[in-house]
Write an enzyme that holds these catalytic residues in place. Structure first.
Site, short mmCIF file in Angstrom:
data_model
loop_
_atom_site.label_atom_id
_atom_site.label_comp_id
_atom_site.label_asym_id
_atom_site.label_seq_id
_atom_site.Cartn_x
_atom_site.Cartn_y
_atom_site.Cartn_z
N ARG A 104 -2.71 0.36 12.74
CA ARG A 104 -3.41 1.44 13.44
C ARG A 104 -2.51 2.25 14.38
NH1 ARG A 104 -9.16 -0.04 14.79
NH2 ARG A 104 -9.56 -1.80 13.43
N ASP A 137 -11.34 -25.45 10.73
CA ASP A 137 -9.99 -24.87 10.85
C ASP A 137 -8.96 -25.64 10.02
OD1 ASP A 137 -8.16 -22.99 12.05
OD2 ASP A 137 -7.41 -24.61 13.31
N HIS A 184 -6.69 -27.33 4.71
CA HIS A 184 -5.42 -28.04 4.56
C HIS A 184 -5.59 -29.52 4.18
CE1 HIS A 184 -4.09 -24.37 6.25
NE2 HIS A 184 -4.19 -24.68 7.52
C1 BG6 Z 1 -3.59 -23.07 10.68
C2 BG6 Z 1 -4.66 -23.40 11.71
O1 BG6 Z 1 -4.18 -22.81 9.44
O2 BG6 Z 1 -2.70 -24.19 10.56
C3 BG6 Z 1 -4.00 -23.73 13.05
O3 BG6 Z 1 -5.52 -22.28 11.85
C4 BG6 Z 1 -3.00 -24.84 12.89
O4 BG6 Z 1 -5.00 -24.10 14.00
C5 BG6 Z 1 -2.01 -24.52 11.75
O5 BG6 Z 1 -2.31 -24.99 14.11
C6 BG6 Z 1 -1.12 -25.71 11.46
O6 BG6 Z 1 -0.12 -25.33 10.54
P1 BG6 Z 1 1.29 -26.10 10.49
O7 BG6 Z 1 2.01 -25.43 9.37
O8 BG6 Z 1 1.94 -25.88 11.83
O9 BG6 Z 1 1.00 -27.55 10.26
#
Ligand code: BG6
Length: 482
Positions: free
Chosen positions: A44, A228, A233
């Site tokens: 933007r 989250d 993950h």
């Molecule tokens: C993100 C989350 O997807 O992954 C975060 O939103 C988290 O809250 C992060 O801290 C962790 O990723 P990594 O690669 O540091 O383990």
């Protein structure tokens, strides 16, 4: 191969400066970008290309430290860029994008924006005729915040893109060591043949973070650790550990096997939730040698109390032939004692102990994903001694992936993911069904917590979570690895 254009929406955001542009830079430095590659940075701010680039260079230098670009490297990298000033909520601004695009090239649209903008961006791209030719879209999580909203997001995407053109990122899949799980399981015959309920007692997956909320309080408080981290993950790690061997490495084969695992996850309901789920929230404590505030005292906190979990531990079951009776203990939290991502495969005790003396020392496979990436296997051997004839002890076989490569940089997940999206390889991206099935399971679990009133247990920042998380596993006669 057709030349590729990358169009990044949200180019002045934090993710772009910390992760996306550094990853593209590393690919450029390693000569891995296709010839004639172009990048359109869209944001933007009403500024010109020169101003955008000088701000970007400063931010990238902070993020990349010793790996930051030299003057010559920056000269070369910055030649790839155009800057387009557009407000994503103003359809007329998309005509600038249309003018820049070229039908003869592949257009890779990358939405590094809040999810609320996914639908309007797709609508306006379509209205301005930007979606002609070979177009792909890349999105960041979260895809929705529950099953219903993820169906809406996926439905919107499906109006404009076929599933084979949609690249949903889970950055864990881009991590070298996570991909190594595939190699470990499917390139080592002796591991694969011992990978089921006949040999394995239980599996632990821990993703512990030292950081807290990092200025994201108002976002995080609506989400919590389950949405989250677990929905995406940890679920992906669980799938890679538990899935059957795929027929090949193509996206379809891998996704088909992962979806079967998510569908086989036993639903956690009001009757089982107390025994299977622990939720926690960090209170004031010590982290890396300094005092840190509790969750509700963090800067940006909007309340004195909150029922959002910053820690969750779950005992899960995969109801299929391979994993019958093998619990999967999942644990993740913010402000924990150490940053650790690891998977523990705990093998069963021997069916019959010929050594006597209570010696029954089961093998354990430890897959360290971060930090100190590597694999450890505890093995049993004879203690060297004349006094004791056949006394046993455990030894550790340690495979350190960094050994001999101390100075080599482990590529960032985004480098792999960009390369694959550019080359049209979806195998490390998440399919629609996986996301929706994962939400179905998480929604059920969250609803059960709510209906049953599962309490949030406090834990001190810098610890391993609430004591109840220890009880979750210890009542089964087992213990967390760390
Ligand atoms: C993100 C989350 O997807 O992954 C975060 O939103 C988290 O809250 C992060 O801290 C962790 O990723 P990594 O690669 O540091 O383990």
């Amino acid at each position: 191969m057709q030349p590729v254009d990358l169009i990044i929406f949200g180019a002045s955001g934090d993710l772009s400066a910390r992760k996306l542009f550094p990853a593209l830079f590393q690919l450029d430095r390693a000569n891995l970008l296709p010839t004639d590659f172009r990048i359109a940075a869209i944001a933007r701010d009403n500024i010109d290309l020169g101003t955008f680039l000088s701000k970007l260079r400063a931010r990238m230098s902070t993020a990349m430290g010793n790996n930051a670009p030299s003057d010559d490297e920056w000269q070369q990298y910055s030649r790839l860029f155009s800057y387009l000033n557009a407000d994503f909520s103003r359809p007329t601004d998309f005509s600038i994008i249309k003018t820049w695009l070229d039908d003869q090239r592949v257009s890779l649209f990358y939405l590094a924006t809040p999810p609320s903008l996914f639908a309007p961006i797709c609508d306006y791209l379509s209205q301005e005729n930007c979606l002609t030719g070979d177009c792909r879209i890349v999105l960041e999580k979260p895809i929705g915040e529950n099953l219903d909203s993820s169906i809406v997001v996926n439905g919107t995407l499906a109006q404009y893109f076929s599933e084979s053109s949609i690249y949903r990122i889970d950055h864990y899949l881009g991590k070298e060591t996570v991909q190594n799980l595939l190699a470990l399981r499917f390139a080592n015959r002796f591991i694969n043949s011992q990978w089921d309920q006949s040999c394995i007692d239980h599996i632990q997956i821990t993703v512990a973070e030292v950081i807290g909320i990092e200025g994201r309080w108002s976002y995080y408080d609506k989400v919590g650790q389950l949405r989250d981290m677990v929905q995406n993950h940890l679920m992906q790690l669980l799938c890679l550990v538990a899935m059957e061997p795929p027929n090949g490495l193509e996206a379809e084969s891998i996704r088909d096997e992962k979806v079967k695992i998510v569908k086989a996850l036993r639903c956690i309901d009001v009757k089982t939730v107390d025994d299977h789920v622990v939720r926690g929230q960090y209170a004031q404590g010590w982290s890396t040698g300094r005092s840190v505030p509790g969750y509700t005292e963090e800067s940006g906190s909007e309340r004195n109390s909150s029922d959002t979990e910053t820690f969750v531990a779950i005992k899960a079951h995969v109801d299929n032939w391979r994993w019958a009776g093998v619990p999967f203990y999942l644990r993740t939290g913010k402000r924990m004692a150490e940053k650790v991502t690891e998977i523990i495969i705990q093998y069963k005790e021997l069916p019959h102990n010929i050594f006597g003396g209570g010696a029954n020392l089961p093998n354990k496979l430890i897959i360290r994903l971060q930090p100190n990436e590597g694999i450890e296997m505890t093995m049993v051997s004879k203690r060297q001694s004349l006094k004791e004839k056949l006394a046993l002890q455990t030894h550790t076989l340690n495979l350190d992936f960094r050994e001999g490569h101390q100075n080599d940089r482990i590529p960032d997940a985004y480098e792999r993911l960009f390369l694959d999206a550019i080359n049209g390889d979806q195998s490390l991206f998440v399919g629609r069904e996986e996301i929706e099935e994962s939400w179905r399971w998480c929604d059920g679990l969250l609803q059960a917590c709510k209906d049953q009133g599962v309490e949030i247990k406090p834990y001190h920042a810098g610890s391993w979570g609430p004591a109840k998380a220890e009880i979750l596993i210890e009542k089964d006669g087992r213990s967390w690895h760390v």
